[in-house]
Design a protein around this motif. Structure first.
Motif, PDB file in Angstrom:
ATOM      1  N   ALA A 150       0.869  -1.414   0.012  1.00 44.91           N
ATOM      2  CA  ALA A 150      -0.156   0.089   0.073  1.00 44.91           C
ATOM      3  C   ALA A 150       0.794   1.102  -0.001  1.00 44.91           C
ATOM      4  O   ALA A 150       0.399   2.359   0.028  1.00 44.91           O
ATOM      5  N   GLY A 151       2.082   1.065  -0.127  1.00 39.99           N
ATOM      6  CA  GLY A 151       3.042   2.318  -0.138  1.00 39.99           C
ATOM      7  C   GLY A 151       3.207   3.130   1.190  1.00 39.99           C
ATOM      8  O   GLY A 151       3.309   4.188   1.341  1.00 39.99           O
ATOM      9  N   LEU A 152       3.065   2.018   2.422  1.00 38.43           N
ATOM     10  CA  LEU A 152       3.288   2.621   3.456  1.00 38.43           C
ATOM     11  C   LEU A 152       4.193   2.014   4.404  1.00 38.43           C
ATOM     12  O   LEU A 152       4.584   0.792   4.420  1.00 38.43           O
ATOM     13  N   GLU A 153       4.908   2.848   5.264  1.00 37.27           N
ATOM     14  CA  GLU A 153       5.761   2.421   6.225  1.00 37.27           C
ATOM     15  C   GLU A 153       5.324   2.697   7.636  1.00 37.27           C
ATOM     16  O   GLU A 153       5.125   3.988   8.227  1.00 37.27           O
ATOM     17  N   VAL A 154       4.878   1.813   8.279  1.00 37.79           N
ATOM     18  CA  VAL A 154       4.002   1.950   9.591  1.00 37.79           C
ATOM     19  C   VAL A 154       4.855   1.600  10.668  1.00 37.79           C
ATOM     20  O   VAL A 154       5.279   0.535  11.093  1.00 37.79           O
ATOM     21  N   GLU A 155       4.951   2.774  11.639  1.00 36.53           N
ATOM     22  CA  GLU A 155       5.804   2.552  12.894  1.00 36.53           C
ATOM     23  C   GLU A 155       4.521   2.138  14.024  1.00 36.53           C
ATOM     24  O   GLU A 155       3.829   3.140  14.401  1.00 36.53           O
ATOM     25  N   VAL A 156       4.738   0.999  14.605  1.00 33.91           N
ATOM     26  CA  VAL A 156       3.560   0.527  15.568  1.00 33.91           C
ATOM     27  C   VAL A 156       4.203   0.772  16.859  1.00 33.91           C
ATOM     28  O   VAL A 156       5.340   0.063  17.151  1.00 33.91           O
ATOM     29  N   ILE A 157       3.625   1.462  17.678  1.00 36.06           N
ATOM     30  CA  ILE A 157       4.399   1.789  19.284  1.00 36.06           C
ATOM     31  C   ILE A 157       3.443   1.448  20.172  1.00 36.06           C
ATOM     32  O   ILE A 157       2.149   1.737  20.250  1.00 36.06           O
ATOM     33  N   ALA A 158       3.852   0.505  21.150  1.00 35.03           N
ATOM     34  CA  ALA A 158       3.099   0.179  22.353  1.00 35.03           C
ATOM     35  C   ALA A 158       3.148   1.377  23.341  1.00 35.03           C
ATOM     36  O   ALA A 158       4.346   1.848  23.582  1.00 35.03           O
ATOM     37  N   PRO A 159       2.156   1.887  24.079  1.00 34.09           N
ATOM     38  CA  PRO A 159       2.454   2.931  24.971  1.00 34.09           C
ATOM     39  C   PRO A 159       2.715   2.741  26.377  1.00 34.09           C
ATOM     40  O   PRO A 159       2.450   1.350  26.710  1.00 34.09           O
ATOM     41  N   ALA A 160       3.322   3.548  26.944  1.00 34.24           N
ATOM     42  CA  ALA A 160       3.950   3.322  28.247  1.00 34.24           C
ATOM     43  C   ALA A 160       2.792   3.670  29.250  1.00 34.24           C
ATOM     44  O   ALA A 160       2.494   2.898  30.510  1.00 34.24           O
ATOM     45  N   ASP A 161       1.789   4.514  28.776  1.00 33.26           N
ATOM     46  CA  ASP A 161       0.589   4.833  29.554  1.00 33.26           C
ATOM     47  C   ASP A 161      -0.460   4.485  28.514  1.00 33.26           C
ATOM     48  O   ASP A 161      -0.750   5.239  27.640  1.00 33.26           O
ATOM     49  N   PRO A 162      -1.268   3.352  28.676  1.00 32.17           N
ATOM     50  CA  PRO A 162      -2.693   3.086  27.778  1.00 32.17           C
ATOM     51  C   PRO A 162      -3.571   4.062  27.820  1.00 32.17           C
ATOM     52  O   PRO A 162      -4.306   4.155  26.537  1.00 32.17           O
ATOM     53  N   SER A 163      -3.946   5.110  28.562  1.00 31.62           N
ATOM     54  CA  SER A 163      -4.720   6.201  28.382  1.00 31.62           C
ATOM     55  C   SER A 163      -4.144   7.573  27.198  1.00 31.62           C
ATOM     56  O   SER A 163      -4.822   8.280  27.013  1.00 31.62           O
ATOM     57  N   ALA A 164      -2.815   7.336  27.021  1.00 31.41           N
ATOM     58  CA  ALA A 164      -2.187   8.591  26.271  1.00 31.41           C
ATOM     59  C   ALA A 164      -2.405   8.557  24.727  1.00 31.41           C
ATOM     60  O   ALA A 164      -2.537   9.458  24.260  1.00 31.41           O
ATOM     61  N   PRO A 165      -2.660   7.243  24.266  1.00 31.68           N
ATOM     62  CA  PRO A 165      -2.457   7.294  22.766  1.00 31.68           C
ATOM     63  C   PRO A 165      -3.675   8.352  21.981  1.00 31.68           C
ATOM     64  O   PRO A 165      -3.233   9.067  20.875  1.00 31.68           O
ATOM     65  N   PRO A 166      -4.801   8.236  22.425  1.00 31.48           N
ATOM     66  CA  PRO A 166      -5.785   9.160  21.762  1.00 31.48           C
ATOM     67  C   PRO A 166      -5.484  10.461  22.062  1.00 31.48           C
ATOM     68  O   PRO A 166      -5.541  11.415  21.182  1.00 31.48           O
TER      69      PRO A 166
END
Length: 311
Positions: A49-65
């Protein structure tokens, strides 16, 4: 032959187009809930799809949004129920896709314990981890059986859901995932009973969704991302054993009994059409939160969720 040689030379001399970079913030550490994301990477669907996706697991689960809302990530894996509240709080978030299309949350009790139905929880203790939405879920389930919310005691067990139940600290827990805590208890030799909230007064809804910044999101990249995870989901459903081997092979921590059991239980819950949007479903859940007293007004669906492929 001269043409073929020329074409080959031109192809060799032409640099490959650079992939568009994306950052995806997970809701938790990598687990079977994230199967389509991991398979899209491992099977090369993101690259196609022409994407380079960096997947990051959070230190704080409430932080991503919150990080996505602040422009520090392209996408976050979040929860439909929480997204409704965060939009009301003023965060510029939009649901742009679905990862897990059914609730995973359940009201968990001991199979051999005294709680046979929510009616038996009157005067009992219920463990929880995250305040807010879970209160609305409990009110709905308990209310169906004539138990007032004030007639139970809530105990914050700090994510120690199944241990607090197995130890007798509480009579039930809300927020337990039917594909994890239930299996965790089985491995410990203690049978659990999952009271499915969507059968007890809570409107059906998506558990895990992808959210983006409502004003600055790149619709083209997100559309390609969703196409890649859709292909990965199709592969998982068509080849579940091979998909498990690929998924579990990405980390030694994933290759254990609990994750294998969770993988099997999660398969039928993945969104087969991650971009598809059921507007009525989101409208009904917004009304549910209003009726529960968690929000004081009703937002139009367009302010909460969108089908980016229809833009």
């Amino acid at each position: 032959m001269k043409y073929l040689a020329f074409a080959a030379a031109m192809t060799a001399a032409t640099p490959a187009l650079a992939a568009d970079k994306m950052t995806l913030l997970l809701d938790w550490f990598v687990n079977p809930n994230h199967g389509p994301i991991i398979l899209a990477e491992e099977r090369g669907y993101f690259a196609e799809a022409g994407l380079e996706v960096e997947v990051i697991a959070p230190a704080d689960p409430s932080a991503p949004p919150k990080l996505v809302a602040a422009g520090q990530g392209d996408l976050a894996v979040s929860y439909q129920a929480q997204t409704h509240l965060q939009v009301h709080e003023g965060l510029p978030l939009l649901r742009v896709g679905t990862l897990v299309a059914t609730p995973l949350n359940c009201l968990l009790t001991l199979e051999d314990g005294p709680i046979k139905s929510p009616a038996d929880l009157k005067g009992g203790k219920i463990g929880f981890s995250v305040a807010g939405v879970e209160e609305a879920l409990l009110r709905a389930v308990l209310g169906k059986y004539g138990v007032a919310f004030e007639e139970v005691e809530l105990v914050n067990v700090n994510f120690s859901l199944s241990p607090s139940l197995m130890s007798g600290q509480v009579d039930a827990v809300i927020g337990a995932y039917r594909n994890f805590e239930l299996n965790q208890m089985e491995i410990e030799g203690i049978a659990g009973n999952c009271i499915y909230i969507e059968e007890e007064g809570v409107p059906p809804h998506d558990e895990l969704i992808y959210v983006a910044h409502a004003e600055t999101m790149d619709t083209d990249k997100i559309t390609r991302f969703l196409g890649a995870v859709e292909k990965a989901t199709q592969y998982i459903i068509n080849h579940p054993e091979d998909a498990w081997e690929i998924f579990s092979g990405t980390s030694a921590e994933l290759d254990d009994r609990l994750n294998a059991m969770a993988w099997e239980d999660t398969l039928p819950r993945f969104a087969l059409r991650p971009a598809a949007l059921d507007e009525g479903r989101y409208a009904r859940f917004e009304e549910f939160l209003k009726d529960s007293g968690l929000i004081d007004s009703v937002n139009p669906v367009a302010k909460i969720a969108v089908d980016v492929t229809a833009q």
